[in-house]
Design an enzyme around this catalytic site. Structure first.
Site, PDB file in Angstrom:
ATOM      1  N   GLY A 119       5.259   3.432   5.260  1.00 34.16           N
ATOM      2  CA  GLY A 119       4.902   3.874   6.602  1.00 34.16           C
ATOM      3  C   GLY A 119       3.890   2.965   7.267  1.00 34.16           C
ATOM      4  O   GLY A 119       3.690   3.040   8.484  1.00 34.16           O
ATOM      5  N   GLY A 145     -15.334  -1.548  22.925  1.00 33.09           N
ATOM      6  CA  GLY A 145     -13.941  -1.704  23.330  1.00 33.09           C
ATOM      7  C   GLY A 145     -13.373  -0.380  23.804  1.00 33.09           C
ATOM      8  O   GLY A 145     -13.569   0.654  23.157  1.00 33.09           O
ATOM      9  N   GLU A 150       0.835  -1.199   0.000  1.00 28.79           N
ATOM     10  CA  GLU A 150       0.000   0.000   0.000  1.00 28.79           C
ATOM     11  C   GLU A 150       0.869   1.249   0.000  1.00 28.79           C
ATOM     12  O   GLU A 150       1.441   1.604  -1.010  1.00 28.79           O
ATOM     13  CB  GLU A 150      -0.952  -0.022   1.204  1.00 28.79           C
ATOM     14  CG  GLU A 150      -2.049  -1.082   1.083  1.00 28.79           C
ATOM     15  CD  GLU A 150      -3.105  -0.947   2.162  1.00 28.79           C
ATOM     16  OE1 GLU A 150      -3.550   0.200   2.415  1.00 28.79           O
ATOM     17  OE2 GLU A 150      -3.491  -1.970   2.758  1.00 28.79           O
ATOM     18  N   HIS A 209      10.714  24.511  37.444  1.00 33.13           N
ATOM     19  CA  HIS A 209       9.429  25.027  37.928  1.00 33.13           C
ATOM     20  C   HIS A 209       9.064  26.303  37.142  1.00 33.13           C
ATOM     21  O   HIS A 209       9.926  27.147  36.905  1.00 33.13           O
ATOM     22  CB  HIS A 209       9.536  25.376  39.411  1.00 33.13           C
ATOM     23  CG  HIS A 209       8.306  26.020  39.977  1.00 33.13           C
ATOM     24  ND1 HIS A 209       7.167  25.309  40.280  1.00 33.13           N
ATOM     25  CD2 HIS A 209       8.022  27.329  40.255  1.00 33.13           C
ATOM     26  CE1 HIS A 209       6.256  26.145  40.744  1.00 33.13           C
ATOM     27  NE2 HIS A 209       6.739  27.372  40.733  1.00 33.13           N
TER      28      HIS A 209
END
Length: 462
Positions: A37, A178, A34, A441
């Site tokens: 990736g 699901g 196809e 921070h």
């Protein structure tokens, strides 16, 4: 044509293995039927994150007043444009892999690959079948949406994740069967853009692989967002004969009939091991997985398997790591076997989930005496400033030696934070090492340090 290595499948396992092989001097080819990736870049990890970002932007717009910003008029979702953007992101990533193949001088063989015999691969494409030879062959054929006998996918009313990414219009209602990462991500996306969503989960908690505290708090948050969640429930049948779907769900209190425009089956994946030459060549499998050793060698010399089709978590980063280990072993290096208990898992709903290592329950079952620390983002200055106070960081240590057993996070951007814990565990960092490592921070990542301190009774901000 003769190669040192042929990789069948160009997902994040296959293409990464091919690139590492080329770096190590192996003449390499990769087979893809196809798009380069594989599922991850084209139909999985990447395009879904693009959809989720659109949903997040829409949520920001709708809550702009919370940040002191007034927007005239209500935001509106252009569903077609959202889908188009997602596909554009996927196409761009696939083209990036094409570039990497050229850069690394890897031949791309377009077609369906099959192991014909020892050292021989058949590639069947538009011009028919051609044979190629290689000393080493890696199978990286991935997986697809799993179908249950009582939940057959027709691609229109009962769909899998591929169709969920390219629906022609936004459905008015959706039932997600699901509640793993795929199901929860799509539930969040569609609910955020205005679809009425119900999640049906067979087990007692959503995201059932996560720590129980994460599962329960996420459930409360998603319900507050408007998602109907049914746990301990089983879909018995789906009737698609009418305009929409009538779903028969068995619950603890009886049977219910739910109606929705679309049903999304998100009950896991099935491996793509059919018709790739395993049986003909005597490659051993068990329960839909190819059997391999710690370096991904099958029982047949010169044949290897990685990714979703072997043991371990079916995750893109796992496949990539397996591919690199496999190729480095082939090339004569000495890679370490992959530690499957130090693999991070991420779910990109909002708030996000990130976890690694033992859950609290699993650590106790493994016989550890543990120290547990938990720091809520409601106590985080950065989270308050960002308007993202939902969630927490939970850390688990071995009480005797201080070993970092696991971490479980629920909150804004926690998928970007979990790598700290993965690295710490790899380096055998203790709880006290984390406490004494100065964190910047204000950041969300401070919560890791604060949670570790809380485990040892040293937390400052609780």
């Amino acid at each position: 044509m003769n190669y040192d290595l042929i990789v069948i499948g160009s997902g994040p396992g296959g293409y990464v293995a091919a690139i590492r092989a080329s770096q190590l001097g192996l003449k390499t080819a990769i087979v893809e039927r196809e798009s380069l990736g594989g599922i991850c870049l084209n139909w999985g990890c990447i395009p879904t994150k693009a959809l989720l970002k659109s949903a997040q932007v829409f949520e920001y717009i709708n809550h702009a007043a919370d940040y002191g910003i007034q927007i005239n008029g209500a935001g509106e979702v252009d569903f077609e444009s959202v889908i188009k953007r997602s596909r554009g992101v996927a196409d761009g990533m696939s083209k990036g892999v094409q570039f990497l193949m050229k850069k690394n001088k890897i031949d791309v063989l377009t077609g369906t690959g099959k192991l014909k015999s020892k050292g021989v691969v058949t590639v069947t494409g538009a011009d028919g079948a051609k044979e190629y030879t290689a000393k080493h062959i890696i199978l990286a054929t991935g997986g697809r949406s799993r179908e249950l006998p009582n939940l057959k996918q027709d691609g229109k009313k009962v769909i899998g994740y591929r169709q969920a990414m390219v629906l022609p219009k936004k459905p008015a209602s959706l039932i997600v069967v699901g509640s793993g990462a795929i199901g929860i991500e799509f539930a969040y996306f569609y609910n955020s853009i205005g679809t009425k969503v119900t999640v049906v989960e067979y087990l007692d908690n959503i995201v059932p692989l996560e720590d129980e505290e994460v599962s329960k708090q996420l459930g409360r948050i998603l319900k507050k967002q408007g998602i109907n969640i049914m746990t301990g429930s089983n879909v018995e049948s789906v009737d698609t004969s009418g305009e929409g779907c009538k779903v028969t769900v068995k619950t603890a209190s009886g049977t219910e009939i739910l109606e929705a425009e679309i049903v999304l089956s998100a009950v896991g994946i099935s491996t793509n091991i059919e018709d790739i030459g395993l049986e003909e060549n005597g490659v051993k499998t068990d329960k839909g997985k190819v059997l391999v050793d710690d370096f991904y060698r099958t029982n047949v010399e010169g044949v290897y398997a990685i990714g979703d089709i072997v043991k371990g978590q079916a995750l893109a980063h796992v496949a990539s790591a397996e591919g690199i280990i496999c190729v480095e072993k082939i090339a004569g290096l000495k890679p370490e076997p992959l530690d499957y208990n130090n693999i991070p898992g991420c779910t990109y709903c909002s708030p996000e989930i990130a976890s690694v290592g033992y859950t609290e329950k699993a650590a106790k079952e493994a016989g550890y005496e543990i120290k547990v620390g938990k720091f809520p983002f409601s106590a985080s200055g950065k989270a308050s400033a960002a308007g993202a106070k939902d969630g927490f960081v939970k850390v688990i240590f071995d009480a005797k030696y201080g070993e970092f057993l696991g971490a479980h996070m629920l909150g804004f951007n926690v998928t970007e934070m979990i790598a700290e814990v993965v690295t710490a565990r790899k380096l055998e960092t203790t709880g006290h090492d984390i406490i004494k490592s100065v964190h910047p921070h204000p950041t969300m990542s401070e919560a890791v340090m604060e949670a570790a301190a809380e485990a040892y009774g040293e937390c400052i901000h609780l």
